[in-house]
Scaffold this motif. Structure first.
Motif, PDB file in Angstrom:
ATOM      1  N   ARG A  24      41.280  89.197   7.516  1.00 38.27           N
ATOM      2  CA  ARG A  24      41.869  88.290   7.410  1.00 38.27           C
ATOM      3  C   ARG A  24      42.492  88.068   6.120  1.00 38.27           C
ATOM      4  O   ARG A  24      43.553  87.022   5.997  1.00 38.27           O
ATOM      5  CB  ARG A  24      40.628  87.030   7.312  1.00 38.27           C
ATOM      6  N   GLU A  25      42.270  88.724   5.211  1.00 38.40           N
ATOM      7  CA  GLU A  25      42.873  88.860   3.797  1.00 38.40           C
ATOM      8  C   GLU A  25      44.160  89.672   4.124  1.00 38.40           C
ATOM      9  O   GLU A  25      45.338  89.329   3.444  1.00 38.40           O
ATOM     10  CB  GLU A  25      42.063  89.315   2.657  1.00 38.40           C
ATOM     11  N   LEU A  26      44.047  90.771   4.687  1.00 35.39           N
ATOM     12  CA  LEU A  26      45.319  91.764   4.787  1.00 35.39           C
ATOM     13  C   LEU A  26      46.312  90.953   5.631  1.00 35.39           C
ATOM     14  O   LEU A  26      47.500  91.512   5.590  1.00 35.39           O
ATOM     15  CB  LEU A  26      44.721  92.775   5.672  1.00 35.39           C
ATOM     16  N   SER A  27      46.246  89.924   6.484  1.00 35.38           N
ATOM     17  CA  SER A  27      47.105  89.185   7.171  1.00 35.38           C
ATOM     18  C   SER A  27      47.759  88.181   6.281  1.00 35.38           C
ATOM     19  O   SER A  27      48.734  87.656   6.831  1.00 35.38           O
ATOM     20  CB  SER A  27      46.651  88.501   8.486  1.00 35.38           C
ATOM     21  N   ARG A  28      47.291  88.017   5.109  1.00 28.82           N
ATOM     22  CA  ARG A  28      47.800  86.923   4.316  1.00 28.82           C
ATOM     23  C   ARG A  28      49.181  87.502   3.550  1.00 28.82           C
ATOM     24  O   ARG A  28      49.345  88.577   3.581  1.00 28.82           O
ATOM     25  CB  ARG A  28      46.918  86.484   3.161  1.00 28.82           C
ATOM     26  N   THR A  29      49.939  86.548   2.879  1.00 34.44           N
ATOM     27  CA  THR A  29      51.035  86.928   2.193  1.00 34.44           C
ATOM     28  C   THR A  29      50.830  87.560   0.790  1.00 34.44           C
ATOM     29  O   THR A  29      51.630  88.089  -0.054  1.00 34.44           O
ATOM     30  CB  THR A  29      52.190  85.806   1.934  1.00 34.44           C
ATOM     31  N   LYS A  30      49.647  87.858   0.497  1.00 31.83           N
ATOM     32  CA  LYS A  30      48.969  88.310  -0.837  1.00 31.83           C
ATOM     33  C   LYS A  30      47.824  89.184  -0.467  1.00 31.83           C
ATOM     34  O   LYS A  30      46.700  89.112  -1.061  1.00 31.83           O
ATOM     35  CB  LYS A  30      48.367  87.413  -1.827  1.00 31.83           C
ATOM     36  N   PRO A  31      48.083  90.418   0.342  1.00 31.71           N
ATOM     37  CA  PRO A  31      46.937  90.959   1.036  1.00 31.71           C
ATOM     38  C   PRO A  31      46.129  91.837  -0.108  1.00 31.71           C
ATOM     39  O   PRO A  31      44.962  92.195   0.081  1.00 31.71           O
ATOM     40  CB  PRO A  31      47.675  92.016   1.936  1.00 31.71           C
ATOM     41  N   TYR A  32      46.908  92.414  -1.122  1.00 25.97           N
ATOM     42  CA  TYR A  32      46.352  93.183  -2.193  1.00 25.97           C
ATOM     43  C   TYR A  32      45.211  92.105  -3.006  1.00 25.97           C
ATOM     44  O   TYR A  32      44.197  92.585  -3.251  1.00 25.97           O
ATOM     45  CB  TYR A  32      47.393  93.705  -2.923  1.00 25.97           C
ATOM     46  N   ALA A  33      45.968  91.162  -3.566  1.00 28.68           N
ATOM     47  CA  ALA A  33      45.015  90.190  -4.623  1.00 28.68           C
ATOM     48  C   ALA A  33      44.019  89.666  -3.637  1.00 28.68           C
ATOM     49  O   ALA A  33      42.636  89.537  -4.199  1.00 28.68           O
ATOM     50  CB  ALA A  33      46.018  89.138  -5.097  1.00 28.68           C
ATOM     51  N   TYR A  34      44.363  89.082  -2.447  1.00 25.10           N
ATOM     52  CA  TYR A  34      43.193  88.463  -1.711  1.00 25.10           C
ATOM     53  C   TYR A  34      41.963  89.517  -1.376  1.00 25.10           C
ATOM     54  O   TYR A  34      40.866  89.298  -1.340  1.00 25.10           O
ATOM     55  CB  TYR A  34      43.559  87.972  -0.400  1.00 25.10           C
ATOM     56  N   SER A  35      42.419  90.898  -1.134  1.00 22.65           N
ATOM     57  CA  SER A  35      41.357  91.845  -0.646  1.00 22.65           C
ATOM     58  C   SER A  35      40.545  92.201  -2.008  1.00 22.65           C
ATOM     59  O   SER A  35      39.086  92.313  -1.784  1.00 22.65           O
ATOM     60  CB  SER A  35      41.840  92.875  -0.275  1.00 22.65           C
ATOM     61  N   LEU A  36      41.030  92.187  -3.169  1.00 23.48           N
ATOM     62  CA  LEU A  36      40.396  92.609  -4.185  1.00 23.48           C
ATOM     63  C   LEU A  36      39.269  91.347  -4.532  1.00 23.48           C
ATOM     64  O   LEU A  36      38.329  91.345  -5.114  1.00 23.48           O
ATOM     65  CB  LEU A  36      41.337  92.569  -5.587  1.00 23.48           C
ATOM     66  N   PHE A  37      39.964  89.915  -4.620  1.00 23.78           N
ATOM     67  CA  PHE A  37      39.311  88.739  -4.616  1.00 23.78           C
ATOM     68  C   PHE A  37      38.071  88.795  -3.908  1.00 23.78           C
ATOM     69  O   PHE A  37      36.865  88.447  -4.145  1.00 23.78           O
ATOM     70  CB  PHE A  37      40.295  87.802  -4.345  1.00 23.78           C
ATOM     71  N   THR A  38      38.192  89.244  -2.610  1.00 24.68           N
ATOM     72  CA  THR A  38      37.067  89.084  -1.888  1.00 24.68           C
ATOM     73  C   THR A  38      36.095  89.994  -1.995  1.00 24.68           C
ATOM     74  O   THR A  38      34.841  89.604  -1.862  1.00 24.68           O
ATOM     75  CB  THR A  38      37.741  89.117  -0.205  1.00 24.68           C
ATOM     76  N   LEU A  39      36.458  91.407  -2.284  1.00 21.48           N
ATOM     77  CA  LEU A  39      35.486  92.472  -2.714  1.00 21.48           C
ATOM     78  C   LEU A  39      34.753  91.949  -3.852  1.00 21.48           C
ATOM     79  O   LEU A  39      33.452  91.903  -3.863  1.00 21.48           O
ATOM     80  CB  LEU A  39      36.115  93.649  -2.836  1.00 21.48           C
TER      81      LEU A  39
END
Length: 375
Positions: free
Chosen positions: A255-270
């Motif tokens: 779900r984070e990879l599909s966003r317009t900020k996939p890198y930042a959102y992936s790090l934020f979620t982890l």
């Protein structure tokens, strides 16, 4: 008085800059108190004591004369939105956390006294306190006065809860003890609101990073307030829902990879998943080692993202629409997971990356800013 044995200082000094923490705390000793009432939101339907913010990605409607209702542009933050309460909350968090960390390092009561003073002004004083709810968080002009996803705005309070937990563990004056008990009661009220109000329930049920951040807050506030039933329920949800719902088979967060900020959102979620793992793990419930039947767990999440932290140029999922050049930074999950797993690879990244980035948007996405309170 805290037991400030040299062994502890030497151990902490391997991972955080103790001198910088003390210098920051020294600067905060003479700064004024911070209050939610220092800024009044003109569009808020609430009182001066009610937190208010606007949704980040909402902008005036170009097709209407008054700009209403606002329209969404995912990933594009509107700098004209009302952010003052967010800034005040984070500023208070940073000062309380730094002062408490300095107290833990030195045992000097002046740091504790100033931290308690800040807590009293922000959470308890009848003239300046913040009310324990987020009814008006991430409001959208012309659409709604507040939304469930606004609960993520108080993610930064987990550092405050950790600071109060540290301060409560040491004897203080009667007045200081009463303030700390009052702040713990504030967090108990807020946790109840989060868990029972429809907006809190809506956030709890979000199937992306917002849901994880709800559980991070609930666990941190439950630990502070001794709400053991909530901690047990959070552990059950971690194992039965969160990993299943949010992690892909390869350890990614689709779900984070599909966003317009996939890198930042992936790090934020982890980062937040690991914080949750850290809070909830006990000798009998070691979530650091927990895996679903297909192998999904926090180890797999780390294994997926770690190569892209070490070499961002290999990231294959597209650039973030904003602030892409500012990532990665030294997020606390590298330290917490590095210590939990005895991983020099993670700890080396923690030592290498910037722990104190200057870009406000990056800092806003770092829930823990004072890791000494957590190790």
């Amino acid at each position: 008085m805290l037991s400030m044995c040299q062994t502890n200082r030497e151990s902490w000094g391997l991972y955080v800059d103790l001198n910088t923490i003390i210098r920051q705390a020294d600067a905060f000793l003479t700064t004024p108190n911070i209050h939610i009432t220092d800024a009044r939101a003109p569009q808020s339907p609430g009182s001066a004591h009610d937190y208010y913010s606007n949704g980040d990605y909402w902008w005036p409607n170009p097709d209407t004369s008054d700009g209403l209702p606002y329209v969404r542009r995912d990933g594009e933050s509107n700098p004209a939105n009302f952010h003052e309460h967010r800034i005040l909350l984070r500023r208070m968090r940073s000062r309380v956390a730094s002062l408490t960390a300095a107290y833990r390092i030195t045992g000097e009561k002046r740091y504790e006294a100033k931290a308690v003073q800040l807590l009293d002004a922000f959470f308890l004083n009848e003239n300046t306190r913040m009310n324990p709810h987020l009814l008006y968080a991430q409001a959208v002009p012309g659409v709604c006065d507040g939304r469930g996803i606004g609960v993520i705005d108080t993610l930064h309070l987990i550092d405050v809860a950790a600071a109060v937990h540290v301060l409560e563990s040491e004897p203080g004056s009667t007045a200081e003890t009463q303030v700390l008990q009052g702040v713990s009661s504030w967090f108990a009220e807020y946790l109840q609101w989060m868990n029972e109000h429809p907006q809190g329930v809506e956030e709890r049920n979000e199937p992306n990073n917002h849901g994880i951040c709800w559980f991070v807050q609930a666990a941190a506030f439950a630990r502070l307030t001794g709400h053991h039933a909530m901690l047990d329920w959070c552990r059950e949800q971690y194992k039965s829902r969160l990993l299943e719902e949010q992690m892909g088979a390869d350890g990614s967060f689709p779900r984070e990879l599909s966003r317009t900020k996939p890198y930042a959102y992936s790090l934020f979620t982890l980062d937040n998943l690991i914080t949750l793992t850290h809070i909830l793990s006990t000798p009998n419930e070691n979530l650091w080692e927990f895996e679903l039947s297909d192998g999904r767990g926090v180890r797999k999440g780390i294994a997926f993202l770690l190569p892209y932290l070490e070499n961002k140029q290999t990231w294959p999922y597209g650039r973030d629409v904003e602030y892409d050049a500012h990532w990665p930074v030294g997020m606390s999950f590298l330290l917490l997971a590095g210590l939990a797993y005895g991983s020099e690879r993670l700890l080396a990244l923690w030592r290498t990356l910037d722990h104190r980035p200057q870009e406000a948007e990056v800092r806003r996405n770092m829930a823990i800013r004072q890791p000494l309170l957590w190790i």
